[in-house]
Design an enzyme around this catalytic site. Structure first.
Site, PDB file in Angstrom:
ATOM      1  N   CYS A  15       0.796  -1.233   0.000  1.00  0.00           N
ATOM      2  CA  CYS A  15       0.000   0.000   0.000  1.00  0.00           C
ATOM      3  C   CYS A  15       0.824   1.276   0.000  1.00  0.00           C
ATOM      4  O   CYS A  15       0.545   2.174  -0.809  1.00  0.00           O
ATOM      5  CB  CYS A  15      -1.005   0.040   1.146  1.00  0.00           C
ATOM      6  SG  CYS A  15      -1.220  -1.457   2.069  1.00  0.00           S
ATOM      7  N   ARG A  68       6.634 -11.163   5.678  1.00  0.00           N
ATOM      8  CA  ARG A  68       6.121 -10.929   7.028  1.00  0.00           C
ATOM      9  C   ARG A  68       6.696 -11.970   7.968  1.00  0.00           C
ATOM     10  O   ARG A  68       6.773 -13.145   7.629  1.00  0.00           O
ATOM     11  CB  ARG A  68       4.592 -11.007   7.039  1.00  0.00           C
ATOM     12  CG  ARG A  68       3.956  -9.979   6.131  1.00  0.00           C
ATOM     13  CD  ARG A  68       2.448 -10.040   6.157  1.00  0.00           C
ATOM     14  NE  ARG A  68       1.895  -9.079   5.202  1.00  0.00           N
ATOM     15  CZ  ARG A  68       0.605  -8.965   4.901  1.00  0.00           C
ATOM     16  NH1 ARG A  68      -0.277  -9.760   5.498  1.00  0.00           N
ATOM     17  NH2 ARG A  68       0.201  -8.088   4.024  1.00  0.00           N
ATOM     18  N   GLN A  96       1.069 -11.049  -3.277  1.00  0.00           N
ATOM     19  CA  GLN A  96      -0.353 -10.727  -3.326  1.00  0.00           C
ATOM     20  C   GLN A  96      -0.716 -10.222  -4.718  1.00  0.00           C
ATOM     21  O   GLN A  96       0.059  -9.513  -5.342  1.00  0.00           O
ATOM     22  CB  GLN A  96      -0.663  -9.611  -2.320  1.00  0.00           C
ATOM     23  CG  GLN A  96      -0.413  -9.999  -0.883  1.00  0.00           C
ATOM     24  CD  GLN A  96      -0.647  -8.823   0.038  1.00  0.00           C
ATOM     25  OE1 GLN A  96      -0.035  -7.765  -0.122  1.00  0.00           O
ATOM     26  NE2 GLN A  96      -1.533  -8.988   0.992  1.00  0.00           N
ATOM     27  N   ASP A 112      -2.367  -7.721  -5.580  1.00  0.00           N
ATOM     28  CA  ASP A 112      -2.811  -6.608  -4.757  1.00  0.00           C
ATOM     29  C   ASP A 112      -3.191  -5.408  -5.619  1.00  0.00           C
ATOM     30  O   ASP A 112      -2.489  -5.071  -6.557  1.00  0.00           O
ATOM     31  CB  ASP A 112      -1.636  -6.205  -3.856  1.00  0.00           C
ATOM     32  CG  ASP A 112      -2.083  -5.489  -2.613  1.00  0.00           C
ATOM     33  OD1 ASP A 112      -3.297  -5.341  -2.415  1.00  0.00           O
ATOM     34  OD2 ASP A 112      -1.201  -5.072  -1.839  1.00  0.00           O
ATOM     35  N   HIS A 165      -4.966  -1.286  -5.215  1.00  0.00           N
ATOM     36  CA  HIS A 165      -5.532  -0.232  -4.395  1.00  0.00           C
ATOM     37  C   HIS A 165      -6.337   0.682  -5.288  1.00  0.00           C
ATOM     38  O   HIS A 165      -5.838   1.133  -6.318  1.00  0.00           O
ATOM     39  CB  HIS A 165      -4.424   0.514  -3.654  1.00  0.00           C
ATOM     40  CG  HIS A 165      -3.726  -0.370  -2.673  1.00  0.00           C
ATOM     41  ND1 HIS A 165      -2.585  -1.064  -2.981  1.00  0.00           N
ATOM     42  CD2 HIS A 165      -4.065  -0.742  -1.411  1.00  0.00           C
ATOM     43  CE1 HIS A 165      -2.232  -1.808  -1.950  1.00  0.00           C
ATOM     44  NE2 HIS A 165      -3.106  -1.639  -0.986  1.00  0.00           N
ATOM     45  N   LYS A 181     -14.977  -4.607   5.781  1.00  0.00           N
ATOM     46  CA  LYS A 181     -14.447  -5.411   4.670  1.00  0.00           C
ATOM     47  C   LYS A 181     -15.395  -6.529   4.267  1.00  0.00           C
ATOM     48  O   LYS A 181     -16.271  -6.928   5.042  1.00  0.00           O
ATOM     49  CB  LYS A 181     -13.097  -6.014   5.073  1.00  0.00           C
ATOM     50  CG  LYS A 181     -13.194  -6.955   6.265  1.00  0.00           C
ATOM     51  CD  LYS A 181     -11.863  -7.646   6.549  1.00  0.00           C
ATOM     52  CE  LYS A 181     -11.982  -8.559   7.762  1.00  0.00           C
ATOM     53  NZ  LYS A 181     -10.781  -9.340   8.010  1.00  0.00           N
ATOM     54  N   HIS A 210      -8.495  -1.523  -0.452  1.00  0.00           N
ATOM     55  CA  HIS A 210      -7.482  -2.565  -0.669  1.00  0.00           C
ATOM     56  C   HIS A 210      -8.246  -3.791  -1.137  1.00  0.00           C
ATOM     57  O   HIS A 210      -9.279  -4.116  -0.561  1.00  0.00           O
ATOM     58  CB  HIS A 210      -6.787  -2.985   0.625  1.00  0.00           C
ATOM     59  CG  HIS A 210      -6.219  -1.873   1.444  1.00  0.00           C
ATOM     60  ND1 HIS A 210      -4.872  -1.668   1.550  1.00  0.00           N
ATOM     61  CD2 HIS A 210      -6.806  -0.928   2.215  1.00  0.00           C
ATOM     62  CE1 HIS A 210      -4.645  -0.649   2.363  1.00  0.00           C
ATOM     63  NE2 HIS A 210      -5.802  -0.177   2.782  1.00  0.00           N
TER      64      HIS A 210
END
Length: 581
Positions: free
Chosen positions: A277, A306, A324, A326, A328, A407, A453
């Site tokens: 992000c 992580r 991911q 991913d 945004h 979410k 996200h």
RNA sequence: GCCGACGUAGCUCAAUGGCAGAGCAGCUGAUUCGUAAUCAGCAGGUUGUAGGUUCAAAUCCUAUCGUCGGCUCCA
């Protein structure tokens, strides 16, 4: 309450609850010093927690099972008693059951119920079977540690898991399903199919992709990129390390520090990115954004790292380094419903393509949150509206949202009916605030943007793991790292085979040859084990006629096919991403 | 991280304090064969790693790394 007349869910729960009591009774008979925790029925069975050295139970599971059969044979009546709280407390004090006493302290009612079967007494709401003899088909499945009341820091109790059913067939089916799941385990198939490995030399929770796994991943990634571009996303890329200060601004350094890999180099602190992000936010911030630019959708196959606790790592499903899919989305609040709707459609398209089922959950504001309740209300409503407009069923999870926004979670259901965490769509009020993300409104005012996200497969690794188990390693043609293997009967057909192979490779078919001096049966077996979709069998007949015999993964043969027709069949199936070959 | 079970050849497993072994895979040779295992031979190991106990350790003890089943966590 009659529990033995049919086999509805409620009754199955009663059966299993009683089974857990019978198990607890057996444990107490064998190990009188074991302290009783709790013992409920759960989705696929039941468990009971005991305060006792775990080694003892794990080494005596068979004995517990045998003792249970004895108790069943004794057919002890299971009797309910209503006691005052004081009386019950006295009973469990006498029996030296501290956990039960603790539970009683937390009960507010004046009276409680206890259930008695022979010498065994348990604090319990019930209901239960009439007698222990009504339990017939059960199996103890595993022993594990579990924190008392599920809280880290509390004493670790020993939990025995078991399951029970009303019929032997149901029990056998269930145990069979567990066996099938073991056969499909992506860790096992990953090795057998030579897709990937995880090496302790490299580090726990990190994947290395072997050629076939890397190819498979590449196919999925290319598919994802294409689909994102079709839907108005823009591809972006960001580096793996960044200055720690960035993560101070984002708040991760304060809230997420224990999960981050940090290092210093020279005078500076650095972070190996745990999320994508902040980088995407910096792209947004690189210039002034107009309402005309919105929504902006940035997509990245972002590899993040992580620090997960060692005990949570599990094959491809839980890693320390993963990628991911991913994106945004930066938009005006009024665009939220439409944007979320599009993401939902996208996620469903992906699930359909891979032949997975799905279940949606909407998670709302938790106890601790940031942002105004008003914003929360509107965002939650937007998610709800989007779900309704798409005509989707969903469950509510009150208070389960992230602290920064509500979410939607989508669980994927595989062919064995197992559920896996997949796509998520999260509204975020926090980061636009922290990074002061704005756009210029029609009236010239600089307004706060909303950020979403979202991932549509989740992580490529986890998705691969789920996919491997879903298809049992037998990938649809479009995903198969090797689509065709040419098997020769004797060495005389080698040149024909080589020719054919080259023809296919030229047309983009992923072909392999097995020219080894082995019996055809042996080669067929190998190809079956490798779960290759098509075998092309080339013997004297084919070489003479210039045709091929195609053997499908299921054993069916297509004879006398012209090579070009076969290539076309394959190419079409790939283009359509057909599930069945 | 916590509880428990584990870690032996590439894989699946055997050897319970007394000579580290088998099948498959691999390699070599024979065989040239039609839809799930052709035959023979060869090679393969500091028993995860580091310490310790013992005349003797794969086996017992300690630490550590990792794996598995759970718990917890999953910004």
């Amino acid at each position: 309450m009659k529990a033995t007349d049919s086999k509805g869910d409620l009754n199955l729960e009663i059966l299993r609850h009683s089974a857990s009591h019978i198990m607890a009774q057996a444990v107490k008979r064998l190990f009188p010093k074991a302290k009783l925790g709790i013992g409920p029925a759960i989705k696929n069975g039941f468990y009971y927690d005991f305060g006792i050295d775990g080694t003892v139970l794990s080494q005596n599971l068979d004995r517990v099972q045998k003792e249970m059969r004895k108790i069943i044979k004794e057919d002890l009546p299971i009797e309910k008693e209503v006691l005052t709280k004081e009386k019950a407390t006295k009973v469990f004090r006498q029996r030296e059951e501290p956990y039960k006493v603790q539970l009683l302290e937390e009960i507010e009612d004046e009276t409680v119920t206890v259930y008695r079967q022979g010498e065994f007494v348990d604090l319990c709401r019930g209901p239960h079977l009439e007698s222990t003899g009504k339990l017939r088909f059960f199996r103890l499945t595993s022993v594990a540690g579990a924190y008392w009341r599920g809280k880290e820091g509390n004493p670790m109790l020993t939990r025995i898991y078991g399951t029970s059913f009303y019929t032997e067939k149901e029990l056998e089916d269930y145990l069979g399903k567990i066996e099938e799941a073991k056969r499909r385990d992506h860790r096992k198939l990953g090795r057998e199919l030579d897709l990937f490995s995880i090496s302790s030399e490299l580090g726990a929770g990190l994947v290395i992709y072997h050629p076939k796994g890397a190819l498979l991943r590449d196919i999925i990634e290319n598919f994802e990129k294409e689909e994102h571009l079709k839907r108005g996303y823009q591809l972006v890329m960001s580096p793996h390390i960044s200055r720690a200060a960035l993560w101070k601004t984002s708040g991760h350094l304060d809230f997420y520090r224990k999960n981050m890999y940090l290092f210093s180099s020279g005078d500076e602190e650095w972070v190996i990115k745990p999320m994508n992000c902040p980088a995407h936010i910096l792209i947004y911030k690189s210039k002034v954004r107009s309402y005309r630019d919105l929504p902006l959708r940035y997509f990245e196959l972002g590899t993040v790292y992580r620090r997960e606790e060692s005990g949570v790592l599990r094959g491809l499903l839980r890693l320390r380094g993963f990628t991911q899919d991913d994106a945004h989305i930066f938009c005006i609040p009024s665009q939220l419903v439409e944007e979320v709707g599009k993401v939902l459609q996208f996620a469903i398209f992906m699930m359909d393509t891979f032949d997975l089922g799905y279940h949606m959950t909407l998670s709302t504001r938790p106890a601790e949150f940031i942002g105004s309740p008003d914003h929360w209300e509107r965002a939650t409503q937007a998610l709800k509206d989007a779900l309704r407009e798409e005509g989707l069923d969903f469950q509510m999870a009150q208070g389960e949202g992230a602290f920064y926004g509500p979410k939607i979670d989508i669980q994927m259901e595989d062919v064995l009916g197992r559920l896996w965490q997949g796509p998520t769509i999260q509204v975020d009020f926090n980061l636009p605030e922290r990074f002061d993300l704005r756009y210029v409104a029609p009236n010239g005012e600089r307004k706060r943007v909303v950020m979403v996200h979202r991932v549509v497969l989740g992580t490529i690794e986890r998705f691969l793991g789920i996919l491997i188990e879903h298809v049992g390693g037998a990938f649809p043609l479009w995903l198969s790292p090797v689509q065709v293997r040419i098997l020769t009967v004797t060495e005389k057909e080698n040149s024909f085979a080589e020719n054919l192979h080259q023809q296919m490779v030229n047309k983009g078919v992923r072909s392999e040859m097995d020219l080894r001096n082995e019996l055809l049966g042996f080669k067929v077996r190998q190809a079956e084990l490798d779960k290759i979709p098509y075998m092309l069998i080339i013997g004297q007949k084919e070489a003479q006629k210039g045709t091929v015999t195609a053997r499908k993964r299921n054993g069916d043969n297509l004879r006398d096919i012209k090579p070009e027709d076969f290539i076309q069949t394959v190419t079409e199936a790939v283009k359509e991403k057909r599930i069945e070959i």
